[in-house]
Scaffold this motif. Structure first.
Motif, PDB file in Angstrom:
ATOM      1  N   MET B 121     -77.310 -31.661  17.726  1.00 53.67           N
ATOM      2  CA  MET B 121     -76.091 -32.149  17.914  1.00 53.67           C
ATOM      3  C   MET B 121     -76.065 -33.214  18.534  1.00 53.67           C
ATOM      4  SD  MET B 121     -73.456 -29.523  16.693  1.00 53.67           S
ATOM      5  CE  MET B 121     -74.615 -28.576  15.229  1.00 53.67           C
ATOM      6  N   ARG B 134     -84.348 -29.132  14.916  1.00 51.20           N
ATOM      7  CA  ARG B 134     -82.894 -28.950  14.292  1.00 51.20           C
ATOM      8  C   ARG B 134     -82.650 -27.069  14.388  1.00 51.20           C
ATOM      9  NH1 ARG B 134     -80.801 -34.713  11.911  1.00 51.20           N
ATOM     10  NH2 ARG B 134     -78.789 -33.168  13.286  1.00 51.20           N
ATOM     11  N   THR B 135     -81.248 -26.729  15.277  1.00 49.51           N
ATOM     12  CA  THR B 135     -81.146 -25.055  14.912  1.00 49.51           C
ATOM     13  C   THR B 135     -80.213 -24.928  13.169  1.00 49.51           C
ATOM     14  OG1 THR B 135     -79.535 -26.242  16.700  1.00 49.51           O
ATOM     15  CG2 THR B 135     -81.183 -24.345  16.407  1.00 49.51           C
ATOM     16  N   TYR B 136     -79.235 -25.873  13.638  1.00 50.21           N
ATOM     17  CA  TYR B 136     -78.264 -25.441  12.488  1.00 50.21           C
ATOM     18  C   TYR B 136     -77.477 -26.507  11.554  1.00 50.21           C
ATOM     19  CZ  TYR B 136     -76.124 -22.911  16.254  1.00 50.21           C
ATOM     20  OH  TYR B 136     -75.681 -22.356  17.472  1.00 50.21           O
ATOM     21  N   MET B 137     -77.880 -27.556  11.844  1.00 48.36           N
ATOM     22  CA  MET B 137     -77.818 -28.775  10.891  1.00 48.36           C
ATOM     23  C   MET B 137     -79.362 -29.036   9.837  1.00 48.36           C
ATOM     24  SD  MET B 137     -75.528 -29.756  11.873  1.00 48.36           S
ATOM     25  CE  MET B 137     -75.408 -30.590  10.084  1.00 48.36           C
ATOM     26  N   TRP B 138     -79.288 -29.009   8.264  1.00 48.17           N
ATOM     27  CA  TRP B 138     -80.830 -29.435   8.001  1.00 48.17           C
ATOM     28  C   TRP B 138     -81.641 -29.989   8.109  1.00 48.17           C
ATOM     29  CZ3 TRP B 138     -75.924 -30.062   6.395  1.00 48.17           C
ATOM     30  CH2 TRP B 138     -75.695 -31.075   6.519  1.00 48.17           C
ATOM     31  N   PRO B 146     -73.836 -34.768  14.882  1.00 48.86           N
ATOM     32  CA  PRO B 146     -72.121 -34.808  13.964  1.00 48.86           C
ATOM     33  C   PRO B 146     -71.598 -34.993  15.552  1.00 48.86           C
ATOM     34  CG  PRO B 146     -73.683 -33.022  13.595  1.00 48.86           C
ATOM     35  CD  PRO B 146     -74.979 -34.202  13.784  1.00 48.86           C
ATOM     36  N   LEU B 147     -71.961 -34.495  16.703  1.00 52.82           N
ATOM     37  CA  LEU B 147     -71.243 -33.782  17.348  1.00 52.82           C
ATOM     38  C   LEU B 147     -70.949 -35.574  18.850  1.00 52.82           C
ATOM     39  CD1 LEU B 147     -70.790 -30.531  18.918  1.00 52.82           C
ATOM     40  CD2 LEU B 147     -69.785 -31.530  16.941  1.00 52.82           C
ATOM     41  N   PHE B 151     -70.375 -40.737  15.118  1.00 51.78           N
ATOM     42  CA  PHE B 151     -70.670 -39.955  14.323  1.00 51.78           C
ATOM     43  C   PHE B 151     -69.103 -40.198  13.382  1.00 51.78           C
ATOM     44  CE2 PHE B 151     -70.566 -36.503  11.130  1.00 51.78           C
ATOM     45  CZ  PHE B 151     -71.442 -36.912  10.560  1.00 51.78           C
ATOM     46  N   THR B 158     -72.671 -36.297   3.862  1.00 51.67           N
ATOM     47  CA  THR B 158     -73.240 -35.196   3.764  1.00 51.67           C
ATOM     48  C   THR B 158     -73.780 -34.481   2.574  1.00 51.67           C
ATOM     49  OG1 THR B 158     -71.050 -34.398   4.264  1.00 51.67           O
ATOM     50  CG2 THR B 158     -72.500 -32.095   4.142  1.00 51.67           C
TER      51      THR B 158
END
Lengths: 246, 163
Positions: B121, B134-138, B146-147, B151, B158
């Motif tokens: 993030m 990365r955990t959440y984003m591909w 993104p955080l 950004f 996307t």
């Protein structure tokens, strides 16, 4: 089959294979047990006793994509989930159908401009029925399933080639078939119909090829051609007014 | 491994943690506020501070790691809990746009995914992390964190490379 009760002794029925197979298919739709977000709660509720999805033969939620016929995309599809969803879709045996349930699965819904949200399930898999709502009530989902049944009723098993996307030369000859992954057209109902069979009433044509327009998320956006038309209309109105006054 | 909870009542434990950490490391700030030991440490000291907390003071659990983008520097908070009501909050800040800090996965194994998320993030790199994916984003086609305050949301981005 209620018609069997009319016979007093063993008998024969003459029918077309299309009719027979479609009848069998539409009355034993097994949805994939696949919930993504809050719409899944509504989907579960639809399957419960009060709404009783079993009336339509769609009450058995198959826990494996190998046994499923319908994928109900119930909820927001994040871009990472899109890969998994596509894989599940590909693991389902033919024939298979997809219902996009709720605003998120149709277009991204309230999360449309999020950094991780897919703008509609139909960007990666072909969708047959769109059920709007946020989330749709069970009645709406049942209506979606009944709509899908009507679509299956008019399907054709043999005698036509499934539309395949291809690169076409300028003179109309086919240069090369694109790989199956590019599902364009299949969900658009372009398969040839038997004569005398009413085509499906379509209300929308989704132009979803390529990137979404940058202004799609902009609230104030009006398509240029519409803008032009509105301008012309206003002009004409003004001119008419002037003439009336004079 | 059997878990042994720290002995003593809340106030004794809080004071013991404060003393134990303050004696061994040069801390910038340390105080007890509302039943929480609040510590501000230098970036390089963080793994050592957490090692002390785990090995010497016996605080069994790292609850979470948070990151805040303060535009110019990043503020990291490690929250340790001892399952009996006492909390130790270790704060640090990293200067620069490309933040790097030592990992604490070797000390608290649970930090593995917390650090991956922070990397995902905010782009905070944890030196020596065994598996910084990365955990959440591909992983493919998305080259952003993104955080971050810098950004900006763009629908086009996307779909970079995705059809």
């Amino acid at each position: 089959m209620g018609v069997m009760q009319q016979f007093n002794e063993p008998n024969l029925i003459t029918t077309s294979t299309d009719k027979l197979f479609n009848w069998a298919r539409k009355n034993s739709l097994w949805p994939l047990q696949f919930g993504l977000a809050c719409c899944a709660i509504e989907m579960i509720s639809t399957g419960m006793a009060h709404n009783d999805l079993d009336r339509f033969g769609a009450g058995f939620f198959a826990a494996s994509p190998r046994q499923a016929d319908v994928m109900i995309v119930s909820g927001t599809v994040s871009t990472k989930m899109a890969e998994r969803m596509t894989r599940l879709y590909e693991q389902m045996p033919e024939p298979k159908w997809v219902i996009a349930m709720g605003a998120c699965a149709i277009s991204g819904g309230p999360f449309l401009d999020g950094y991780s949200v897919l703008m509609g399930a139909d960007r990666v898999i072909p969708v047959d029925v769109y059920v709007p709502g946020c989330p749709p009530r069970p009645e709406a989902l049942i209506f979606g399933i009944m709509t899908l049944q009507k679509k299956i009723e008019r399907d054709q098993q043999v005698g036509y080639e499934r539309p395949r996307p291809a690169l076409v030369n300028e003179d109309g000859t086919i240069n090369e078939y694109l790989p199956e992954r590019e599902y364009t057209g299949i969900s658009e109902g372009k398969a040839p119909r038997l004569e005398g069979m009413r085509p499906l009433q379509r209300t929308y044509v989704f132009e979803r090829a390529g990137m979404p327009p940058g202004a799609q998320t902009d609230v104030g956006w009006v398509p240029p051609e519409v803008k032009k038309r509105l301008k012309e209309e206003a002009k004409a109105r003004k001119a008419a007014e002037k003439e009336e006054n004079a | 491994m059997a878990l042994t909870l720290p002995e003593g009542d809340l106030q004794t434990r809080l004071e013991r943690y404060l003393e134990g950490l303050g004696n061994r490391h040069g801390l910038e700030e340390s105080e007890i506020v509302d039943g929480v030991v609040r510590i501000v440490a230098k970036k390089v000291d963080v793994p050592a501070v957490l090692a002390t907390a785990r090995e010497t003071l016996g605080i069994p659990h790292l609850s979470f790691i948070t990151v805040v983008d303060r535009q110019g520097y990043f503020e990291l908070t490690y929250e340790l809990i001892d399952f009996r009501g006492a909390t130790v909050r270790v704060k640090t800040s990293i200067e620069g746009d490309e933040p790097v800090i030592g990992m604490v996965t070797g000390i608290y194994p649970t930090a593995n995914w917390h650090e991956r998320e922070a990397y995902d993030m905010f782009g905070v790199a944890f030196a020596g992390h065994p598996d910084l994916r990365r955990t959440y984003m591909w992983q493919d086609h998305f080259d952003h964190h993104p955080l971050l305050k810098s950004f900006e949301i763009s629908t086009k981005r996307t779909f970079e490379g995705l059809r």
